[in-house]
Each structure stands twice: as structure tokens, then as C-alpha cells.
Design a protein around this motif. Structure first.
Motif, PDB file in Angstrom:
ATOM      1  N   ALA A  19      -7.367  26.584  -6.390  1.00 38.28           N
ATOM      2  CA  ALA A  19      -7.890  27.422  -7.465  1.00 38.28           C
ATOM      3  C   ALA A  19      -9.286  27.952  -7.171  1.00 38.28           C
ATOM      4  O   ALA A  19      -9.666  29.021  -7.682  1.00 38.28           O
ATOM      5  CB  ALA A  19      -7.904  26.628  -8.778  1.00 38.28           C
ATOM      6  N   VAL A  20     -10.056  27.217  -6.352  1.00 42.09           N
ATOM      7  CA  VAL A  20     -11.416  27.670  -6.021  1.00 42.09           C
ATOM      8  C   VAL A  20     -11.520  28.139  -4.573  1.00 42.09           C
ATOM      9  O   VAL A  20     -12.619  28.313  -4.046  1.00 42.09           O
ATOM     10  CB  VAL A  20     -12.451  26.554  -6.310  1.00 42.09           C
ATOM     11  N   GLY A  21     -10.373  28.349  -3.925  1.00 45.30           N
ATOM     12  CA  GLY A  21     -10.361  28.875  -2.568  1.00 45.30           C
ATOM     13  C   GLY A  21     -10.874  27.917  -1.521  1.00 45.30           C
ATOM     14  O   GLY A  21     -11.374  28.348  -0.472  1.00 45.30           O
ATOM     15  N   LYS A  22     -10.736  26.614  -1.763  1.00 47.91           N
ATOM     16  CA  LYS A  22     -11.268  25.609  -0.839  1.00 47.91           C
ATOM     17  C   LYS A  22     -10.177  24.693  -0.258  1.00 47.91           C
ATOM     18  O   LYS A  22     -10.488  23.653   0.330  1.00 47.91           O
ATOM     19  CB  LYS A  22     -12.319  24.746  -1.552  1.00 47.91           C
ATOM     20  N   PHE A  23      -8.930  25.074  -0.390  1.00 47.66           N
ATOM     21  CA  PHE A  23      -7.854  24.250   0.159  1.00 47.66           C
ATOM     22  C   PHE A  23      -7.704  24.522   1.654  1.00 47.66           C
ATOM     23  O   PHE A  23      -7.604  25.672   2.088  1.00 47.66           O
ATOM     24  CB  PHE A  23      -6.537  24.556  -0.549  1.00 47.66           C
ATOM     25  N   ALA A  24      -7.717  23.475   2.450  1.00 45.50           N
ATOM     26  CA  ALA A  24      -7.493  23.582   3.897  1.00 45.50           C
ATOM     27  C   ALA A  24      -6.093  23.060   4.189  1.00 45.50           C
ATOM     28  O   ALA A  24      -5.711  21.985   3.724  1.00 45.50           O
ATOM     29  CB  ALA A  24      -8.534  22.766   4.658  1.00 45.50           C
ATOM     30  N   LYS A  25      -5.341  23.781   4.960  1.00 48.16           N
ATOM     31  CA  LYS A  25      -3.919  23.469   5.111  1.00 48.16           C
ATOM     32  C   LYS A  25      -3.662  22.152   5.828  1.00 48.16           C
ATOM     33  O   LYS A  25      -2.672  21.468   5.574  1.00 48.16           O
ATOM     34  CB  LYS A  25      -3.233  24.614   5.877  1.00 48.16           C
ATOM     35  N   TYR A  84       0.833  -1.197   0.000  1.00 50.83           N
ATOM     36  CA  TYR A  84       0.000   0.000   0.000  1.00 50.83           C
ATOM     37  C   TYR A  84       0.874   1.254   0.000  1.00 50.83           C
ATOM     38  O   TYR A  84       2.019   1.234   0.468  1.00 50.83           O
ATOM     39  CB  TYR A  84      -0.859   0.076   1.264  1.00 50.83           C
ATOM     40  N   ALA A  85       0.289   2.349  -0.472  1.00 52.62           N
ATOM     41  CA  ALA A  85       0.840   3.689  -0.267  1.00 52.62           C
ATOM     42  C   ALA A  85      -0.317   4.596   0.134  1.00 52.62           C
ATOM     43  O   ALA A  85      -1.488   4.237   0.001  1.00 52.62           O
ATOM     44  CB  ALA A  85       1.536   4.207  -1.519  1.00 52.62           C
ATOM     45  N   MET A  86       0.003   5.788   0.612  1.00 51.71           N
ATOM     46  CA  MET A  86      -1.022   6.718   1.075  1.00 51.71           C
ATOM     47  C   MET A  86      -0.545   8.142   0.860  1.00 51.71           C
ATOM     48  O   MET A  86       0.649   8.439   0.945  1.00 51.71           O
ATOM     49  CB  MET A  86      -1.288   6.485   2.565  1.00 51.71           C
ATOM     50  N   GLY A  87      -1.477   9.012   0.586  1.00 52.24           N
ATOM     51  CA  GLY A  87      -1.216  10.447   0.547  1.00 52.24           C
ATOM     52  C   GLY A  87      -2.463  11.176   0.989  1.00 52.24           C
ATOM     53  O   GLY A  87      -3.587  10.710   0.747  1.00 52.24           O
ATOM     54  N   THR A  88      -2.317  12.330   1.652  1.00 47.23           N
ATOM     55  CA  THR A  88      -3.483  12.996   2.232  1.00 47.23           C
ATOM     56  C   THR A  88      -3.385  14.511   2.135  1.00 47.23           C
ATOM     57  O   THR A  88      -2.290  15.082   2.026  1.00 47.23           O
ATOM     58  CB  THR A  88      -3.648  12.577   3.702  1.00 47.23           C
ATOM     59  N   PHE A  89      -4.545  15.149   2.187  1.00 51.80           N
ATOM     60  CA  PHE A  89      -4.672  16.597   2.258  1.00 51.80           C
ATOM     61  C   PHE A  89      -6.092  16.874   2.743  1.00 51.80           C
ATOM     62  O   PHE A  89      -6.867  15.943   3.007  1.00 51.80           O
ATOM     63  CB  PHE A  89      -4.420  17.246   0.886  1.00 51.80           C
ATOM     64  N   SER A  90      -6.460  18.140   2.874  1.00 59.29           N
ATOM     65  CA  SER A  90      -7.799  18.499   3.331  1.00 59.29           C
ATOM     66  C   SER A  90      -8.346  19.655   2.507  1.00 59.29           C
ATOM     67  O   SER A  90      -7.588  20.490   1.988  1.00 59.29           O
ATOM     68  CB  SER A  90      -7.785  18.897   4.813  1.00 59.29           C
ATOM     69  N   VAL A  91      -9.682  19.701   2.413  1.00 63.42           N
ATOM     70  CA  VAL A  91     -10.359  20.775   1.698  1.00 63.42           C
ATOM     71  C   VAL A  91     -11.557  21.229   2.524  1.00 63.42           C
ATOM     72  O   VAL A  91     -11.956  20.568   3.490  1.00 63.42           O
ATOM     73  CB  VAL A  91     -10.845  20.309   0.302  1.00 63.42           C
ATOM     74  N   TYR A  92     -12.115  22.362   2.133  1.00 64.28           N
ATOM     75  CA  TYR A  92     -13.405  22.768   2.670  1.00 64.28           C
ATOM     76  C   TYR A  92     -14.491  22.250   1.728  1.00 64.28           C
ATOM     77  O   TYR A  92     -14.316  22.247   0.506  1.00 64.28           O
ATOM     78  CB  TYR A  92     -13.457  24.288   2.817  1.00 64.28           C
TER      79      TYR A  92
END
Length: 511
Positions: A452-458, A351-359
Motif C-alpha cells: 500500500a505504501v510502495g515498499k514491498f520487495a518481492k 515452531y512455525a515460520m513465515g517470511t517476506f521482504s520490504v524496503y
């Protein structure tokens, strides 16, 4: 509040710490020194890959995913905090590199393992007890959740632990820990009452909301940066009511309705009924094609024919094309549900994994899944054993309020968001680099689309971080939390033992 004096002192010591570099001791020598340190003990505690200890070494070298396995020079199996203290003192004094493993469920090679060094396996730190007067559970850091659930359910209580019961206690809790009870009780790490931790100088201390309270907060999200945690005291949850969990599948044709209901749950459903919990996922494989799915739970009596209102759309046909509904636990227990999931997510697959968050944003959800589908090329689908999952899960207001009520953590989340992750699996070691690169491409393109749509959560969840996100995870907690972690790092590990000598894991910036 951190004073300016502490800030300046902290940064001054960071620079001193980073200047303190010695050549690491030969790992074979370190193993010999460790063996001599524990030679008089009643049972062997140091195992090298030699004919004498080959079977023990092999059994101690197993990992949930072979993609994360490394072969340590030797493996050390302490039986109590005093053993850990003696070993850490030796490592610090002799400049020996080491790794710490609770359950070995990390996706990333080197995070709970090491090649040229000592692996400290906590598997024998496996005591479990319950105190009915305090309502607390005492749990050794080397346990797996299946054993914790089994022991505590005898008392009609449980704790916030892994949704897969094969997970190890230590790494899960110090990385945050998402539990079926999260909407009601916050992160699993928020439900730690106290920890027993071995510091870099070998001292064994207890940290909680009153004693070493700044360290205690930093530990909640601090991973392996401050010491070796040997025991957790955990708050418990009433488990006298039934527990329910279901895996549900829907066809690709249901995409619009599926994403619409997912958006509604992410923007209010999780708060409307915190007994509920949902992971929204989709999968692609050559054999099965594209499928929507979700893992849903409810911590009370549940009837699929008349479900709780917030879950009705996922059972009553609002989403068309249901292809499967498998109960992991139907009015049963959390142990039944998590044991079955651990069977389904069987060890032994790469397995591998990658993560991030958005609104939350309905159009963005579709855009991200389009990116994921586009990157999942025919060439990837043709790789032996290939399947990929793209999943997201909300953190709502009640989750955040429950975290704050228990003293807070290191994560710095101030408003609801949606965690997203991509997870491929495959068969051949020769495909490892290809799959990691694919994971990164999907993640980076989705992050760019959200920006690009202002929905990226750090925020990026530590337990889901990929091997190439080493410099992204802890910085995503925000400047104030990073500064707090740095200041306490200097205070409790001034020689940066758990940065220099423990090379794996997500590190605090500057260490």
C-alpha cells in the motif's frame, strides 16, 4: 545470456517432464530393495522402525522442532557419495519417493522428511578438513556448524555458517544462509567454492565457477531441486581476531527510539561497518509481555563501554530502558557464540515460520509491528508454551556487492532491502494449525501494508519460508533467475526426479 533456443527447448522439455508420471513404488518395497542393494556392506545402512532397529531409527528420526517430524518408512545412512549414487539410481529406476536431510532444522514437515518413502540422512557425510595452500575447507554435507567451526578454528580460520551452530550444513547453504559475516562477504552460499553433487542419473560431478558453472549458480538458492550435494568446498575467513556477539533487551517503552535506530542501521549502518551484524526482533508472551531485542555481533576486538561507532546507540543509552545485555561471546570465538545460541534456541519446541521482504521505511516498521501485536490475541497468548517473535534484518549494498563479486546467486536482489519474518513457538501438537494460520495472517497483512505504501520487495528468503509459501519462494527470485533455474533443471534432471520423487521443499515452477 540464455539463448532463445535454450528457452524454447527448456519449456518443451518441462512439458514432457510433467507428462512423465508413473505410479510410485510401494515404500515398503523400496526399503526392501534398498536393503538388498546394501546388504553386503560392513555396517547396516538401512533402518526401519522394527524391533531390530528401533533405537537407531528413533535416534535418526529426531528434528530440531517436533512440528517438522515425519516418520519415514525407512532411513538410509550413506557414508560416501558412491553410496548416495547407488541409492539415487535405485530410486530413479524403481520410482521410489525419498527425502534428503542434512541437519533436520527445517520448520516445515516434509521439507527434510517423508512419511511414505525413504529418508536419506546425510549425517555420516561428516568429514572436515582444511587446505592451508588454497585456504579452502572441505566439508561433508551432513555436518553441523558446531563441528565445522571447532575443526577450522584450530587453523585460525572459519567459514560463513549458521548463527545457530546446530544447523545442518547442506540445507543452510543451498537455501542461502545468513551468517554473522554477511555484510562483508555476502550470503554463505556465495562463499561456496565448489560442490560435489550426485545427479538424478547417479553421476557424481563437481560444479564450480568454471565447471558446470550455470548449475553451480542455480544451486546457490536451488535447495534440493538438482541433486544430492555430498560435499562443499568453502572459502574461509580469518578467525585470528576475537569474535563478539550479544543479546540485548529493551522495554516496550523504548519503541520509538528502538525503531529509529533500527531504521538508521538498515539504511546505512550495515554498510558503514561490515564487521557488524544485527537482527532486530521483538517478542510477546503471556508471562513477559512485549519486549524489544536484538542480536548483535562484531567480528573484531570489542569493548561494550567504547563500542564501534555504528553500534554505539545500542549500548550507550540512546535507546532507553535496556533490560538485559547477555554476551554470547565476549572477545571469544564464533563457536562460543553459536553454541550458546543453539542452547538458547533449544531443540524440542514446536515452531512455525513465515517470511517476506520490504524496503526500509520507519513508518512501515511501526505499522507491521502494530499488525503483529493486533494478531497476537489473548487466546493465542493463553496457549501452552506460546511466544511469538517478529524480526527483521537488512541486506545492504556491501552484502550485495560481495555476492556479485563471487559470481552471483539465484536470488535476484538488485538493491538493499529488509528481510522480515514471524516465528511463533508453542507446546501442543493440537495447536499446530492454529499457529501456522496465525503466522500466515501476520505475514499477508504486513505484505499488504507494504504494498500500500510502495515498499514491498518481492524477495522471500528460502530458509525462512513457511509451509504455505511453497509456491512463493522461488518465483520471488525474479523471472530471469527462474528461467535459468528451469533451463538447468531440464539439462541436469530431465526426468524431474528431484521434483517427482522428492516431494518436499520449495520447487522450481513447472517442476
Amino acid at each position: 545470456m540464455l539463448s532463445l533456443t535454450k528457452v524454447l527447448l527448456g519449456f518443451g522439455l518441462v512439458f514432457q517432464t510433467n507428462a512423465f508420471v508413473l505410479q510410485f513404488r510401494n515404500p515398503t518395497t523400496c526399503c526392501s530393495l534398498l536393503g538388498a542393494e546394501f546388504q553386503g556392506d560392513t555396517e547396516p545402512k538401512v533402518f526401519s522402525n522394527t524391533p531390530l532397529h528401533a533405537s537407531e531409527y528413533e535416534s535418526l528420526s529426531t528434528y530440531w522442532t517436533p512440528a517438522a517430524r515425519l516418520n519415514a518408512t525407512c532411513i538410509f545412512t550413506p557414508t560416501d557419495a558412491q553410496d548416495v549414487s547407488r541409492a539415487v539410481r535405485l530410486f530413479t529406476r524403481k520410482n521410489c519417493q525419498f527425502a534428503i536431510r542434512s541437519g533436520g532444522h527445517s520448520y516445515n514437515p516434509g521439507w527434510a522428511g517423508i512419511t511414505n518413502g525413504v529418508l536419506v540422512s546425510l549425517s555420516k557425510l561428516n568429514t572436515i578438513s582444511y587446505d592451508p595452500e588454497t585456504g579452502h575447507a572441505n566439508v561433508g554435507a551432513g555436518n553441523r556448524w558446531t563441528d565445522v567451526y571447532g575443526a577450522l578454528l584450530q587453523h585460525n580460520v572459519t567459514v560463513l555458517g549458521g548463527r545457530n551452530s546446530d544447523l545442518g550444513v547442506g540445507g543452510y547453504l543451498t537455501g542461502g544462509g545468513i551468517s554473522y559475516y554477511a555484510n562483508d562477504r555476502g550470503w554463505a552460499t556465495d562463499n561456496i567454492f565448489s560442490v560435489e553433487i550426485v545427479l538424478a542419473d547417479g553421476n557424481i560431478i563437481t560444479a564450480n565457477r568454471n565447471e558446470h558453472k550455470e548449475l553451480f549458480r542455480c544451486i546457490k538458492g536451488g535447495s534440493n531441486n538438482y541433486g544430492v550435494i555430498t560435499k562443499f568446498v568453502l572459502e574461509t575467513v580469518d578467525a585470528s581476531k576475537p569474535f563478539n556477539a550479544f543479546a540485548i533487551g529493551y522495554s516496550a517503552a523504548a519503541n520509538p527510539e528502538y525503531l529509529s535506530q533500527a531504521y538508521d542501521y538498515c539504511t546505512g549502518g550495515s554498510d558503514a561497518d561490515p564487521k557488524s551484524h544485527i537482527i532486530f526482533a521483538a517478542s510477546i508472551s503471556k508471562a513477559a509481555g512485549f519486549a524489544n531485542g536484538l542480536l548483535v555481533s562484531y567480528s573484531d576486538v570489542f569493548d561494550t563501554a567504547n563500542p564501534a561507532p555504528v553500534l554505539s546507540p545500542f549500548f550507550d543509552g540512546t535507546i532507553p530502558g535496556m533490560t538485559a545485555m547477555g554476551p554470547l561471546s565476549a572477545n571469544g570465538t564464533i563457536k562460543i557464540a553459536t553454541d550458546l545460541l543453539s542452547f538458547v534456541q533449544a531443540p524440542g519446541t514446536r515452531y512455525a515460520m513465515g517470511t517476506f521482504s520490504v524496503y526500509a521505511d520507519a513508518a512501515l516498521f511501526q505499522t507491521m509491528r502494530d499488525i503483529w501485536e493486533e494478531e497476537t490475541t489473548t487466546q493465542l497468548k493463553d496457549r501452552p508454551g506460546f511466544m511469538t517473535e517478529f524480526a527483521f534484518q537488512p541486506i545492504g549494498w556491501k552484502w550485495l556487492a560481495a555476492s556479485a563479486a563471487r559470481g552471483g546467486n539465484s536470488f535476484g536482489i538488485t538493491k538493499p532491502l529488509v528481510m522480515v519474518w514471524v516465528q511463533p513457538r508453542w507446546d501442543l501438537a493440537s495447536d499446530d494449525d492454529i499457529m501456522v494460520a496465525y503466522t500466515d495472517r501476520v505475514r499477508i497483512r504486513c505484505e499488504q501494508a507494504a504494498q500500500a505504501v510502495g515498499k514491498f520487495a518481492k524477495f522471500r528468503h528460502l530458509n525462512y519460508g513457511g509451509r504455505n509459501q511453497r509456491n512463493e519462494i522461488i518465483p520471488s527470485f525474479g523471472a530471469a533467475n527462474v528461467l535459468r533455474m528451469q533451463v538447468n533443471k531440464v539439462r541436469y534432471d530431465p526426468l524431474n526426479v528431484f521434483g517427482r520423487l522428492v516431494p518436499g521443499g520449495f520447487k522450481i515452477p513447472g517442476f
